[in-house]
Design a protein around this motif. Structure first.
Motif, PDB file in Angstrom:
ATOM      1  N   ILE A   1      -1.052  -2.724   8.239  1.00 59.65           N
ATOM      2  CA  ILE A   1      -1.034  -1.454   8.219  1.00 59.65           C
ATOM      3  C   ILE A   1       0.293  -0.648   8.516  1.00 59.65           C
ATOM      4  O   ILE A   1       0.410   0.269   7.523  1.00 59.65           O
ATOM      5  CB  ILE A   1      -2.135  -0.928   9.157  1.00 59.65           C
ATOM      6  CG1 ILE A   1      -3.531  -1.544   8.999  1.00 59.65           C
ATOM      7  CG2 ILE A   1      -2.129   0.412   9.326  1.00 59.65           C
ATOM      8  CD1 ILE A   1      -4.478  -1.088  10.372  1.00 59.65           C
ATOM      9  N   MET A   2       1.228  -1.274   9.110  1.00 55.72           N
ATOM     10  CA  MET A   2       2.454  -0.772   9.222  1.00 55.72           C
ATOM     11  C   MET A   2       3.373  -0.989   8.209  1.00 55.72           C
ATOM     12  O   MET A   2       4.073  -0.106   7.925  1.00 55.72           O
ATOM     13  CB  MET A   2       3.153  -1.577  10.696  1.00 55.72           C
ATOM     14  CG  MET A   2       2.342  -0.929  11.917  1.00 55.72           C
ATOM     15  SD  MET A   2       2.554   0.802  12.180  1.00 55.72           S
ATOM     16  CE  MET A   2       4.271   0.807  12.919  1.00 55.72           C
ATOM     17  N   ARG A   3       2.999  -1.783   7.321  1.00 55.31           N
ATOM     18  CA  ARG A   3       3.669  -2.067   6.157  1.00 55.31           C
ATOM     19  C   ARG A   3       3.325  -0.899   4.924  1.00 55.31           C
ATOM     20  O   ARG A   3       4.099  -0.828   4.094  1.00 55.31           O
ATOM     21  CB  ARG A   3       3.788  -3.536   5.490  1.00 55.31           C
ATOM     22  CG  ARG A   3       4.664  -4.203   6.166  1.00 55.31           C
ATOM     23  CD  ARG A   3       4.474  -5.729   5.601  1.00 55.31           C
ATOM     24  NE  ARG A   3       3.464  -6.520   5.619  1.00 55.31           N
ATOM     25  CZ  ARG A   3       3.051  -7.225   6.730  1.00 55.31           C
ATOM     26  NH1 ARG A   3       3.771  -7.221   7.645  1.00 55.31           N
ATOM     27  NH2 ARG A   3       1.700  -7.956   6.588  1.00 55.31           N
TER      28      ARG A   3
ATOM     29  N   ASP B   1      -1.727  -7.824  15.985  1.00 54.16           N
ATOM     30  CA  ASP B   1      -1.982  -8.851  15.042  1.00 54.16           C
ATOM     31  C   ASP B   1      -1.163  -8.505  13.818  1.00 54.16           C
ATOM     32  O   ASP B   1      -1.003  -7.188  13.520  1.00 54.16           O
ATOM     33  CB  ASP B   1      -3.235  -8.876  14.579  1.00 54.16           C
ATOM     34  CG  ASP B   1      -3.934  -9.917  15.632  1.00 54.16           C
ATOM     35  OD1 ASP B   1      -3.811 -11.190  15.362  1.00 54.16           O
ATOM     36  OD2 ASP B   1      -4.877  -9.403  16.297  1.00 54.16           O
ATOM     37  N   LYS B   2      -0.434  -9.438  13.293  1.00 51.04           N
ATOM     38  CA  LYS B   2       0.605  -9.214  12.381  1.00 51.04           C
ATOM     39  C   LYS B   2      -0.268  -8.901  10.938  1.00 51.04           C
ATOM     40  O   LYS B   2       0.113  -8.026  10.011  1.00 51.04           O
ATOM     41  CB  LYS B   2       1.724 -10.232  12.188  1.00 51.04           C
ATOM     42  CG  LYS B   2       2.370 -10.158  13.504  1.00 51.04           C
ATOM     43  CD  LYS B   2       3.866 -10.967  12.924  1.00 51.04           C
ATOM     44  CE  LYS B   2       4.718 -11.227  14.084  1.00 51.04           C
ATOM     45  NZ  LYS B   2       4.261 -11.577  15.273  1.00 51.04           N
TER      46      LYS B   2
ATOM     47  N   VAL C   1       0.899  -1.385   0.216  1.00 46.65           N
ATOM     48  CA  VAL C   1      -0.010   0.084   0.029  1.00 46.65           C
ATOM     49  C   VAL C   1       0.735   1.303   0.125  1.00 46.65           C
ATOM     50  O   VAL C   1       1.706   1.351   0.768  1.00 46.65           O
ATOM     51  CB  VAL C   1      -0.877   0.007   1.285  1.00 46.65           C
ATOM     52  CG1 VAL C   1      -1.732   1.223   1.447  1.00 46.65           C
ATOM     53  CG2 VAL C   1      -1.877  -1.376   1.214  1.00 46.65           C
ATOM     54  N   ASP C   2       0.568   2.226  -1.002  1.00 47.62           N
ATOM     55  CA  ASP C   2       1.306   3.315  -0.942  1.00 47.62           C
ATOM     56  C   ASP C   2       0.793   4.463  -0.093  1.00 47.62           C
ATOM     57  O   ASP C   2       1.724   5.092   0.618  1.00 47.62           O
ATOM     58  CB  ASP C   2       1.281   4.138  -2.404  1.00 47.62           C
ATOM     59  CG  ASP C   2       1.934   3.135  -3.386  1.00 47.62           C
ATOM     60  OD1 ASP C   2       3.218   3.070  -3.326  1.00 47.62           O
ATOM     61  OD2 ASP C   2       1.400   2.566  -4.336  1.00 47.62           O
TER      62      ASP C   2
ATOM     63  N   MET D   1       5.345   4.355  15.949  1.00 48.82           N
ATOM     64  CA  MET D   1       6.402   3.782  15.543  1.00 48.82           C
ATOM     65  C   MET D   1       6.784   3.744  13.903  1.00 48.82           C
ATOM     66  O   MET D   1       7.726   3.434  13.423  1.00 48.82           O
ATOM     67  CB  MET D   1       6.534   2.472  15.801  1.00 48.82           C
ATOM     68  CG  MET D   1       6.161   2.046  17.290  1.00 48.82           C
ATOM     69  SD  MET D   1       7.395   2.663  18.429  1.00 48.82           S
ATOM     70  CE  MET D   1       8.526   1.244  18.210  1.00 48.82           C
ATOM     71  N   HIS D   2       5.610   4.350  13.157  1.00 51.29           N
ATOM     72  CA  HIS D   2       5.734   4.425  11.724  1.00 51.29           C
ATOM     73  C   HIS D   2       6.424   5.585  11.279  1.00 51.29           C
ATOM     74  O   HIS D   2       6.149   6.682  11.953  1.00 51.29           O
ATOM     75  CB  HIS D   2       4.255   4.435  11.207  1.00 51.29           C
ATOM     76  CG  HIS D   2       4.141   4.068   9.816  1.00 51.29           C
ATOM     77  ND1 HIS D   2       4.672   5.114   8.968  1.00 51.29           N
ATOM     78  CD2 HIS D   2       3.831   3.099   9.025  1.00 51.29           C
ATOM     79  CE1 HIS D   2       4.365   4.451   7.542  1.00 51.29           C
ATOM     80  NE2 HIS D   2       3.819   3.235   7.557  1.00 51.29           N
ATOM     81  N   GLY D   3       7.360   5.595  10.134  1.00 53.10           N
ATOM     82  CA  GLY D   3       7.886   6.649   9.911  1.00 53.10           C
ATOM     83  C   GLY D   3       7.292   7.752   9.134  1.00 53.10           C
ATOM     84  O   GLY D   3       7.757   8.791   8.789  1.00 53.10           O
ATOM     85  N   ASP D   4       6.104   7.587   8.680  1.00 52.73           N
ATOM     86  CA  ASP D   4       5.561   8.302   7.719  1.00 52.73           C
ATOM     87  C   ASP D   4       4.012   8.510   7.919  1.00 52.73           C
ATOM     88  O   ASP D   4       3.131   8.188   7.198  1.00 52.73           O
ATOM     89  CB  ASP D   4       5.765   8.054   6.198  1.00 52.73           C
ATOM     90  CG  ASP D   4       5.417   9.270   5.348  1.00 52.73           C
ATOM     91  OD1 ASP D   4       4.515  10.332   5.962  1.00 52.73           O
ATOM     92  OD2 ASP D   4       5.831   9.510   4.160  1.00 52.73           O
ATOM     93  N   VAL D   5       3.609   9.009   9.018  1.00 50.60           N
ATOM     94  CA  VAL D   5       2.281   9.123   9.666  1.00 50.60           C
ATOM     95  C   VAL D   5       1.676  10.789   9.599  1.00 50.60           C
ATOM     96  O   VAL D   5       2.550  11.518  10.114  1.00 50.60           O
ATOM     97  CB  VAL D   5       2.130   8.706  10.842  1.00 50.60           C
ATOM     98  CG1 VAL D   5       0.388   8.706  11.362  1.00 50.60           C
ATOM     99  CG2 VAL D   5       2.304   6.998  10.920  1.00 50.60           C
ATOM    100  N   THR D   6       0.657  10.919   8.822  1.00 50.52           N
ATOM    101  CA  THR D   6       0.134  12.309   9.042  1.00 50.52           C
ATOM    102  C   THR D   6      -1.258  12.230   9.702  1.00 50.52           C
ATOM    103  O   THR D   6      -1.968  11.342   9.237  1.00 50.52           O
ATOM    104  CB  THR D   6      -0.004  12.904   7.677  1.00 50.52           C
ATOM    105  OG1 THR D   6       1.047  12.869   7.057  1.00 50.52           O
ATOM    106  CG2 THR D   6      -0.589  14.458   7.501  1.00 50.52           C
ATOM    107  N   LEU D   7      -1.329  13.137  10.708  1.00 47.99           N
ATOM    108  CA  LEU D   7      -2.916  13.099  11.338  1.00 47.99           C
ATOM    109  C   LEU D   7      -3.632  14.376  11.057  1.00 47.99           C
ATOM    110  O   LEU D   7      -2.757  15.319  11.249  1.00 47.99           O
ATOM    111  CB  LEU D   7      -2.610  12.808  13.009  1.00 47.99           C
ATOM    112  CG  LEU D   7      -3.574  13.385  13.817  1.00 47.99           C
ATOM    113  CD1 LEU D   7      -4.837  12.266  13.713  1.00 47.99           C
ATOM    114  CD2 LEU D   7      -3.346  13.295  15.387  1.00 47.99           C
TER     115      LEU D   7
END
Ligand code: GLP
Length: 243
Positions: free
Chosen positions: A187-189, A149-150, A126-127, A225-231
């Protein structure tokens, strides 16, 4: 994590749609991870407007949705399949063959979850993953638990989630008790994550999830812990975060 404070729901929706639109413009064949719930409805409306104004082309976009109720047919107006067609897919030039959701009518959970996980991988991942936030900190249908859950799995919905979602059904008894959802690992990927949150009733969980400890008891906290999150949230939802 980048945090954009919007004045209200409308501004939150515009900002989120602009971020998704920039992803589609920069990579026309991108894979969008999509979410349901009431929060992203305004974002989808704005994306439809951008398409109608001639500013967006979905013809090469591929989508994978986060989750789907188990046991609800696509024709049920509360299925996430129905929601996505109603709010986005039927209103833009996306190829229906490029849109994907877990199949809620597949009774074999292991089979369906493995199929969905492989599908996401075969698309190259997922981009940009759009997410809403549940009152208990759930993302997709990843409920508070003892461990993250993985991968895509079948969940028993918590009482609080059934309560929150019963407004869309005739009664709480009609809300499905299980769902298929991408895992926290899935989701984290995602390369980028965009989270939309609105309203004062989400202020406590926003503060807990993004300024509290990372714990599976608050599934969204892992996003720290994710490197590119926008809230992207409105002022009400951000009213309890530390200044
Ligand atoms: C639902 C969905 C989630 C959504 C959440 C919040 O249960 N499975 O993907 O983010 O609840 O919904 P809302 O935006 O309506 O508050």
């Amino acid at each position: 994590m980048k945090i954009y404070k919007a004045a209200d729901y409308k501004e939150m929706s515009r900002k989120a749609a602009n971020i998704i639109a920039s992803q589609v413009i920069l990579k026309p064949d991108c894979v969008l991870g999509l979410a349901t719930g009431s929060t992203p409805i305004g974002t989808y409306e704005r994306l439809v407007s951008l398409y109608k104004e001639g500013n967006l082309d979905f013809s090469n976009v591929k989508t994978v949705n986060l989750d789907e109720y188990k046991g609800l047919p696509r024709t049920n107006d509360q299925s996430y399949y129905y929601f996505m067609h109603e709010n986005l897919f039927d209103k833009v030039n996306i190829d229906p063959a490029n849109t994907n959701l877990p199949d809620g009518m597949e009774p074999d959970s292991d089979k369906e979850c493995a199929r969905y996980e492989e599908l996401i991988e075969s698309l190259g991942g997922v981009d940009l993953q759009l997410l809403g936030l549940g009152h208990n900190g759930h993302i997709g249908f990843n409920e508070p638990a003892d461990a993250f859950d993985k991968v895509t799995h079948c969940v028993d919905l918590q009482e609080s989630t059934i309560e929150a979602n019963k407004r869309f059904f005739a009664s709480a008894d009609d809300v499905p008790k299980q769902a298929y959802t991408m895992g926290i690992g899935t989701i984290m990927r995602a390369k980028k994550v965009l989270l939309v949150v609105s309203g004062e009733d989400k202020a406590d969980i926003v503060a807990k999830a993004f300024f509290g400890p990372v714990t599976p008891a608050v599934p969204a906290s892992i996003l720290q812990m994710h490197g590119d999150v926008t809230l992207v949230a409105d002022a009400a939802a951000l009213s309890k975060i530390p200044q």
